[in-house]
Design a protein around this motif. Structure first.
Motif, PDB file in Angstrom:
ATOM      1  N   UNK A   1      68.409   7.814  21.032  1.00 52.91           N
ATOM      2  CA  UNK A   1      69.193   7.825  22.278  1.00 52.91           C
ATOM      3  C   UNK A   1      68.632   8.872  23.228  1.00 52.91           C
ATOM      4  N   UNK A   2      68.281  10.040  22.712  1.00 49.39           N
ATOM      5  CA  UNK A   2      67.723  11.097  23.541  1.00 49.39           C
ATOM      6  C   UNK A   2      66.386  10.676  24.151  1.00 49.39           C
ATOM      7  N   UNK A   3      65.510  10.100  23.344  1.00 49.79           N
ATOM      8  CA  UNK A   3      64.204   9.642  23.856  1.00 49.79           C
ATOM      9  C   UNK A   3      64.406   8.575  24.921  1.00 49.79           C
ATOM     10  N   UNK A   4      65.281   7.615  24.663  1.00 54.67           N
ATOM     11  CA  UNK A   4      65.544   6.552  25.638  1.00 54.67           C
ATOM     12  C   UNK A   4      66.045   7.138  26.957  1.00 54.67           C
ATOM     13  N   UNK A   5      66.997   8.048  26.881  1.00 51.14           N
ATOM     14  CA  UNK A   5      67.572   8.644  28.088  1.00 51.14           C
ATOM     15  C   UNK A   5      66.533   9.472  28.850  1.00 51.14           C
ATOM     16  N   UNK A   6      65.693  10.228  28.147  1.00 47.77           N
ATOM     17  CA  UNK A   6      64.669  11.041  28.807  1.00 47.77           C
ATOM     18  C   UNK A   6      63.644  10.168  29.521  1.00 47.77           C
ATOM     19  N   UNK A   7      63.177   9.117  28.854  1.00 45.07           N
ATOM     20  CA  UNK A   7      62.195   8.235  29.491  1.00 45.07           C
ATOM     21  C   UNK A   7      62.810   7.491  30.675  1.00 45.07           C
ATOM     22  N   UNK A   8      64.055   7.056  30.534  1.00 46.04           N
ATOM     23  CA  UNK A   8      64.724   6.366  31.641  1.00 46.04           C
ATOM     24  C   UNK A   8      64.962   7.321  32.806  1.00 46.04           C
ATOM     25  N   UNK A   9      65.327   8.559  32.511  1.00 41.05           N
ATOM     26  CA  UNK A   9      65.537   9.541  33.580  1.00 41.05           C
ATOM     27  C   UNK A   9      64.234   9.800  34.340  1.00 41.05           C
ATOM     28  N   UNK A  10      63.119   9.901  33.623  1.00 46.98           N
ATOM     29  CA  UNK A  10      61.824  10.068  34.294  1.00 46.98           C
ATOM     30  C   UNK A  10      61.536   8.886  35.205  1.00 46.98           C
ATOM     31  N   UNK A  11      61.808   7.677  34.720  1.00 47.40           N
ATOM     32  CA  UNK A  11      61.571   6.485  35.540  1.00 47.40           C
ATOM     33  C   UNK A  11      62.484   6.485  36.760  1.00 47.40           C
ATOM     34  N   UNK A  12      63.720   6.921  36.578  1.00 49.78           N
ATOM     35  CA  UNK A  12      64.675   6.938  37.691  1.00 49.78           C
ATOM     36  C   UNK A  12      64.298   7.964  38.750  1.00 49.78           C
ATOM     37  N   UNK A  13      63.771   9.088  38.329  1.00 48.01           N
ATOM     38  CA  UNK A  13      63.433  10.149  39.276  1.00 48.01           C
ATOM     39  C   UNK A  13      62.048   9.953  39.893  1.00 48.01           C
ATOM     40  N   UNK A  14      61.081   9.533  39.085  1.00 50.23           N
ATOM     41  CA  UNK A  14      59.689   9.483  39.534  1.00 50.23           C
ATOM     42  C   UNK A  14      59.147   8.073  39.741  1.00 50.23           C
ATOM     43  N   UNK A  15      59.887   7.057  39.316  1.00 50.53           N
ATOM     44  CA  UNK A  15      59.344   5.703  39.274  1.00 50.53           C
ATOM     45  C   UNK A  15      59.608   4.867  40.498  1.00 50.53           C
ATOM     46  N   UNK A  16      59.412   3.602  40.310  1.00 51.03           N
ATOM     47  CA  UNK A  16      59.561   2.626  41.375  1.00 51.03           C
ATOM     48  C   UNK A  16      61.019   2.186  41.492  1.00 51.03           C
ATOM     49  N   UNK A  17      61.257   1.061  42.135  1.00 51.24           N
ATOM     50  CA  UNK A  17      62.614   0.633  42.502  1.00 51.24           C
ATOM     51  C   UNK A  17      63.494   0.250  41.321  1.00 51.24           C
ATOM     52  N   UNK A  18      62.924  -0.346  40.283  1.00 52.58           N
ATOM     53  CA  UNK A  18      63.711  -0.850  39.161  1.00 52.58           C
ATOM     54  C   UNK A  18      63.121  -0.351  37.856  1.00 52.58           C
ATOM     55  N   UNK A  19      63.935  -0.415  36.790  1.00 49.33           N
ATOM     56  CA  UNK A  19      63.427  -0.046  35.477  1.00 49.33           C
ATOM     57  C   UNK A  19      63.960  -1.010  34.435  1.00 49.33           C
ATOM     58  N   UNK A  20      63.200  -1.137  33.353  1.00 48.50           N
ATOM     59  CA  UNK A  20      63.657  -1.915  32.206  1.00 48.50           C
ATOM     60  C   UNK A  20      63.447  -1.076  30.954  1.00 48.50           C
ATOM     61  N   UNK A  21      64.328  -1.269  29.993  1.00 50.69           N
ATOM     62  CA  UNK A  21      64.245  -0.577  28.713  1.00 50.69           C
ATOM     63  C   UNK A  21      64.226  -1.645  27.629  1.00 50.69           C
ATOM     64  N   UNK A  22      63.237  -1.551  26.747  1.00 53.71           N
ATOM     65  CA  UNK A  22      63.151  -2.463  25.613  1.00 53.71           C
ATOM     66  C   UNK A  22      63.141  -1.641  24.336  1.00 53.71           C
ATOM     67  N   UNK A  23      64.029  -1.988  23.424  1.00 50.80           N
ATOM     68  CA  UNK A  23      64.102  -1.374  22.108  1.00 50.80           C
ATOM     69  C   UNK A  23      63.633  -2.405  21.098  1.00 50.80           C
ATOM     70  N   UNK A  24      62.697  -1.997  20.232  1.00 51.52           N
ATOM     71  CA  UNK A  24      62.167  -2.923  19.223  1.00 51.52           C
ATOM     72  C   UNK A  24      62.084  -2.191  17.895  1.00 51.52           C
TER      73      UNK A  24
END
Length: 165
Positions: free
Chosen positions: A74-97
Motif C-alpha cells: 500500500x505504501x509503495x502504491x501510494x508513493x508511486x501514485x503521488x509522484x505521478x500526481x505531482x510530477x506526471x501528466x494528466x491521468x494515471x493508472x495503477x496496475x497490481x499483479x
C-alpha cells in the motif's frame, strides 16, 4: 485475451483472437495459480491518491497478503501514485499483479504533459528538502524498481517479494 468486433450484417459478436490460457506459476504446494491482476485509473491529481491507496488496500487485502506485505505494498502504491500526481501528466493508472510471490505495482501517468517538474531519481538520501523521499522508501521496500519513459507516458514499476498468501 479475447477481443471482438460486431458484424455489420447480422450484429453478432465475432472473436478476432483466440483466448490464451493465463501464465501459471507453481505455488509452495506445487499447484499452479493464475496471476491476479487489478487496475484503476484516475486523474493525476493529489486529491485522488487516497482513492488509489484505498483501491490497493481493498484489492490486496482480498488477495490475502500477510499484514506486513500488505502495508508495504500500500505504501509503495501510494508513493508511486503521488509522484505521478505531482510530477506526471494528466491521468494515471495503477496496475497490481500478483504472480507467485512477486507483486508488481505499475503506476503510469499519461496524456498531455502539462507539468514541467521532474522527479529526482538520484536517490540522494542527504537531501534537506522535505519532499522527494518517496522513491527512497520505494527502493527500500522493492527488490526491483524500473522507470519506462515514452513520448506519451511514464511508468514506474516496483516488484515486491511477498510471503505466500
Amino acid at each position: 485475451m479475447l477481443t471482438s468486433v460486431s458484424s455489420p450484417d447480422d450484429h453478432r459478436t465475432m472473436p478476432t483472437t483466440a483466448p490464451r490460457a493465463p501464465h501459471r506459476t507453481p505455488n509452495a504446494q506445487g499447484s499452479t495459480v493464475p496471476p491476479r491482476v487489478a487496475s484503476v485509473s484516475a486523474p493525476a491529481h493529489p486529491r485522488w491518491i487516497s482513492d488509489v491507496r484505498r483501491f490497493a488496500a481493498v484489492t490486496l487485502g482480498s488477495w490475502s497478503l500477510p499484514p506486513d506485505d500488505l502495508d508495504s505494498a500500500i505504501l509503495v502504491t501510494a508513493e508511486l501514485a503521488a509522484n505521478a500526481a505531482v510530477h506526471g501528466r494528466a491521468d494515471l493508472s495503477v496496475t497490481l499483479r500478483l504472480t507467485g510471490r512477486t507483486l508488481r505495482i505499475e503506476v503510469t501517468d499519461f496524456g498531455p504533459n502539462t507539468r514541467t517538474a521532474a522527479i529526482d531519481t538520484s536517490g540522494d538520501e542527504q537531501s534537506t528538502d522535505e519532499h522527494g523521499r518517496g522513491l527512497i522508501i520505494v527502493r527500500a521496500l522493492a527488490h526491483r524498481l524500473d522507470r519506462i519513459n515514452t513520448a506519451n507516458a511514464t511508468s514506474m514499476i516496483a516488484d515486491l517479494t511477498v510471503a505466500s498468501p
